[in-house]
Design a protein around this motif. Structure first.
Motif, PDB file in Angstrom:
ATOM      1  N   GLU A 152      40.508  56.371  32.370  1.00  0.00           N
ATOM      2  CA  GLU A 152      41.337  55.192  32.095  1.00  0.00           C
ATOM      3  C   GLU A 152      40.474  54.056  31.527  1.00  0.00           C
ATOM      4  N   MET A 153      39.285  53.881  32.120  1.00  0.00           N
ATOM      5  CA  MET A 153      38.383  52.822  31.677  1.00  0.00           C
ATOM      6  C   MET A 153      37.922  53.086  30.234  1.00  0.00           C
ATOM      7  N   ALA A 154      37.640  54.374  29.939  1.00  0.00           N
ATOM      8  CA  ALA A 154      37.199  54.725  28.577  1.00  0.00           C
ATOM      9  C   ALA A 154      38.327  54.476  27.575  1.00  0.00           C
ATOM     10  N   ILE A 155      39.563  54.809  27.960  1.00  0.00           N
ATOM     11  CA  ILE A 155      40.706  54.622  27.059  1.00  0.00           C
ATOM     12  C   ILE A 155      40.934  53.130  26.784  1.00  0.00           C
ATOM     13  N   ARG A 156      40.827  52.315  27.835  1.00  0.00           N
ATOM     14  CA  ARG A 156      41.102  50.876  27.708  1.00  0.00           C
ATOM     15  C   ARG A 156      39.967  50.086  27.053  1.00  0.00           C
ATOM     16  N   HIS A 157      38.828  50.733  26.865  1.00  0.00           N
ATOM     17  CA  HIS A 157      37.658  50.033  26.307  1.00  0.00           C
ATOM     18  C   HIS A 157      38.006  49.347  24.976  1.00  0.00           C
ATOM     19  N   VAL A 158      37.654  48.069  24.887  1.00  0.00           N
ATOM     20  CA  VAL A 158      37.888  47.328  23.639  1.00  0.00           C
ATOM     21  C   VAL A 158      36.593  47.381  22.830  1.00  0.00           C
ATOM     22  N   PRO A 159      36.620  48.051  21.667  1.00  0.00           N
ATOM     23  CA  PRO A 159      35.376  48.246  20.904  1.00  0.00           C
ATOM     24  C   PRO A 159      34.754  46.937  20.432  1.00  0.00           C
ATOM     25  N   CYS A 160      33.479  46.773  20.744  1.00  0.00           N
ATOM     26  CA  CYS A 160      32.728  45.622  20.239  1.00  0.00           C
ATOM     27  C   CYS A 160      31.530  46.160  19.448  1.00  0.00           C
ATOM     28  N   ARG A 161      30.617  46.839  20.157  1.00  0.00           N
ATOM     29  CA  ARG A 161      29.464  47.454  19.471  1.00  0.00           C
ATOM     30  C   ARG A 161      29.676  48.946  19.252  1.00  0.00           C
ATOM     31  N   SER A 162      30.665  49.510  19.949  1.00  0.00           N
ATOM     32  CA  SER A 162      30.987  50.933  19.777  1.00  0.00           C
ATOM     33  C   SER A 162      32.425  51.186  20.214  1.00  0.00           C
ATOM     34  N   ASN A 163      32.999  52.270  19.699  1.00  0.00           N
ATOM     35  CA  ASN A 163      34.353  52.642  20.136  1.00  0.00           C
ATOM     36  C   ASN A 163      34.306  53.489  21.410  1.00  0.00           C
ATOM     37  N   ASP A 164      33.098  53.708  21.932  1.00  0.00           N
ATOM     38  CA  ASP A 164      32.956  54.489  23.155  1.00  0.00           C
ATOM     39  C   ASP A 164      32.274  53.624  24.217  1.00  0.00           C
ATOM     40  N   VAL A 165      32.846  53.611  25.403  1.00  0.00           N
ATOM     41  CA  VAL A 165      32.369  52.696  26.435  1.00  0.00           C
ATOM     42  C   VAL A 165      30.900  52.960  26.825  1.00  0.00           C
ATOM     43  N   LEU A 166      30.511  54.235  26.868  1.00  0.00           N
ATOM     44  CA  LEU A 166      29.125  54.553  27.246  1.00  0.00           C
ATOM     45  C   LEU A 166      28.138  54.158  26.155  1.00  0.00           C
ATOM     46  N   LEU A 167      28.494  54.482  24.895  1.00  0.00           N
ATOM     47  CA  LEU A 167      27.604  54.118  23.784  1.00  0.00           C
ATOM     48  C   LEU A 167      27.459  52.592  23.712  1.00  0.00           C
ATOM     49  N   GLU A 168      28.554  51.910  23.976  1.00  0.00           N
ATOM     50  CA  GLU A 168      28.517  50.438  23.980  1.00  0.00           C
ATOM     51  C   GLU A 168      27.509  49.940  25.031  1.00  0.00           C
ATOM     52  N   ARG A 169      27.555  50.567  26.209  1.00  0.00           N
ATOM     53  CA  ARG A 169      26.644  50.174  27.285  1.00  0.00           C
ATOM     54  C   ARG A 169      25.195  50.433  26.873  1.00  0.00           C
ATOM     55  N   TRP A 170      24.961  51.579  26.205  1.00  0.00           N
ATOM     56  CA  TRP A 170      23.586  51.919  25.843  1.00  0.00           C
ATOM     57  C   TRP A 170      23.020  51.027  24.754  1.00  0.00           C
ATOM     58  N   ILE A 171      23.888  50.625  23.827  1.00  0.00           N
ATOM     59  CA  ILE A 171      23.362  49.752  22.771  1.00  0.00           C
ATOM     60  C   ILE A 171      23.102  48.360  23.356  1.00  0.00           C
ATOM     61  N   GLU A 172      23.942  47.926  24.301  1.00  0.00           N
ATOM     62  CA  GLU A 172      23.693  46.665  25.021  1.00  0.00           C
ATOM     63  C   GLU A 172      22.340  46.743  25.736  1.00  0.00           C
ATOM     64  N   GLU A 173      22.121  47.855  26.425  1.00  0.00           N
ATOM     65  CA  GLU A 173      20.880  48.055  27.170  1.00  0.00           C
ATOM     66  C   GLU A 173      19.685  48.013  26.219  1.00  0.00           C
ATOM     67  N   LEU A 174      19.854  48.671  25.073  1.00  0.00           N
ATOM     68  CA  LEU A 174      18.762  48.719  24.099  1.00  0.00           C
ATOM     69  C   LEU A 174      18.430  47.316  23.587  1.00  0.00           C
ATOM     70  N   ILE A 175      19.473  46.510  23.361  1.00  0.00           N
ATOM     71  CA  ILE A 175      19.247  45.136  22.891  1.00  0.00           C
ATOM     72  C   ILE A 175      18.375  44.381  23.896  1.00  0.00           C
ATOM     73  N   GLN A 176      18.587  44.647  25.183  1.00  0.00           N
ATOM     74  CA  GLN A 176      17.771  43.977  26.211  1.00  0.00           C
ATOM     75  C   GLN A 176      16.327  44.476  26.211  1.00  0.00           C
ATOM     76  N   LEU A 177      16.133  45.753  25.841  1.00  0.00           N
ATOM     77  CA  LEU A 177      14.810  46.361  25.974  1.00  0.00           C
ATOM     78  C   LEU A 177      13.874  46.139  24.786  1.00  0.00           C
ATOM     79  N   VAL A 178      14.443  45.855  23.607  1.00  0.00           N
ATOM     80  CA  VAL A 178      13.578  45.770  22.418  1.00  0.00           C
ATOM     81  C   VAL A 178      13.043  44.352  22.229  1.00  0.00           C
ATOM     82  N   PRO A 179      11.943  44.223  21.465  1.00  0.00           N
ATOM     83  CA  PRO A 179      11.404  42.893  21.177  1.00  0.00           C
ATOM     84  C   PRO A 179      12.417  42.045  20.375  1.00  0.00           C
ATOM     85  N   ASP A 180      12.216  40.734  20.418  1.00  0.00           N
ATOM     86  CA  ASP A 180      13.190  39.806  19.828  1.00  0.00           C
ATOM     87  C   ASP A 180      13.522  40.076  18.359  1.00  0.00           C
TER      88      ASP A 180
END
Ligand SMILES: [Zn+2]
Length: 356
Positions: free
Chosen positions: A49-77
């Motif tokens: 249900e959570m995956a279906i309701r996900h509103v795409p911002c950085r990805s149309n998939d909730v997990l990929l969205e989370r990983w790209i968010e995480e990556l943004i935190q991990l990389v240099p400025d």
């Protein structure tokens, strides 16, 4: 136009604003009934249900969205701004590949993430975890019954995967049938999903790297963290085909982009290195099972063998912690796959003393 707008307006207007799962009309109740992850159906239904309701911002998939968010935190400025303009589109394409796309009218990078390779990685992650549990653990002598049971489960799953792999080879795509799906037992629930996530992250970072390294536009430039690697790690300098050079470079960048931060505490650094090592080596192990011949290059990609070797060289060079045990276990796992499928990277180490 942003990369997200470009994806929804130009490429799939019929899916506008929808998550991958909503666009493909996932049926919650039906999926929960067939759930193989060993969790109660109501809980699994909530996740879908959570995956279906996900509103795409950085990805149309909730997990990929989370990983790209995480990556943004991990990389240099300097990389953050570029990553914030990307859009990662999960696609129902069973090709065992992903791609980085560039279009002049799109102000941001677009990445296609096909489910085929990701689905295969999940199945192999289950078997890899079972393998590590049997062969990587030290068991107490009174655990014999448990070992026998775990081994039986592992070999059943290896056989099941070998049959599925044979059909994927015949079809040329990774397309699942219900009988292919390896069910992880309740006892190990969660671990394989985490390991499969590490492989997905490597695939995602590889594709992102094609953009960052300028492979999708003219005027390619190597980033300093790739360029500063020791010479013996730069396999791209040993080949003349541009496509092959770019694949080696993208692998190198995918491995090193989150390991550049020097000021991490020991525990965080160790975990980050573990995640990168397992994600990369498992992905290449799975690719080794999917290709016809691991030592053969294709017009678009260098051989899986050489990509694996370059990854190991780079990891040895950039990791501050000992990674020999992880490399050894992965090679042993490849040998096991070789013995059940007759293909893959394992033939390189079977019968030979594994180099640490
Ligand atoms: Zn690539």
């Amino acid at each position: 136009m942003t990369a997200r707008e470009y994806f929804y307006r130009i490429l799939v207007p019929e899916h506008t604003g929808k998550s991958y799962q909503a666009a493909h009309q996932y049926d919650r109740a039906e999926l929960a009934k067939r759930s193989s992850v060993g969790m109660p159906p109501e809980q699994y239904e909530q996740i879908i249900e959570m995956a279906i309701r996900h509103v795409p911002c950085r990805s149309n998939d909730v997990l990929l969205e989370r990983w790209i968010e995480e990556l943004i935190q991990l990389v240099p400025d300097d990389l953050k701004a570029r990553l914030k303009k990307m859009f990662v589109a999960k696609l129902r394409d069973f090709e065992a590949n992903a791609a980085a796309i560039c279009d002049a009218s799109c102000d941001g990078d677009l990445i296609f993430f096909n489910v085929g390779l990701s689905d295969a990685c999940y199945q192999y992650a289950i078997v890899y975890y079972e393998f590590v549990r049997v062969f990587g653990d030290q068991f107490a002598p009174d655990d014999t019954g448990r070992i026998v049971r775990l081994k039986a489960e592992l070999y059943d799953h290896l056989a099941q995967l070998a049959i599925a792999q044979k059909r994927w080879d015949r079809l040329g795509v990774v397309e699942f049938e219900v009988k292919d799906v390896v069910n992880s037992s309740l006892e190990i629930e969660g671990h394989p999903a985490n390991i499969a996530g590490l492989a997905d992250k490597f695939i995602l970072r590889h594709e992102i790297s094609h953009h960052l390294l300028g492979h999708t536009e003219t005027g390619a430039q190597l980033l300093s963290y790739v360029d500063n690697l020791p010479e013996h790690c730069k396999y791209w300098k040993t080949v003349v085909q541009k496509a092959h050079q770019q694949e080696y470079e993208a692998d190198a960048s995918a491995l090193t982009m989150t390991l550049q931060t020097q000021s991490l505490d020991v525990v965080t650094r160790r975990q980050r290195e573990f995640d990168v090592v397992v994600g990369a080596l498992l992905t290449l192990t799975v690719l080794g099972q999917l290709v016809r011949e691991v030592n053969e290059a294709t017009p678009s990609h260098p051989s899986v063998s050489s990509r694996f070797d370059q990854c190991v060289e780079i990891l040895r060079s950039v990791c501050q912690h000992e990674i020999r045990a992880l490399v050894y276990l992965m090679k042993q796992f490849q040998v096991l796959l070789w013995s059940t499928q007759g293909k893959g990277l394992g033939h390189r180490w079977s019968g030979a003393k594994i180099r640490l």
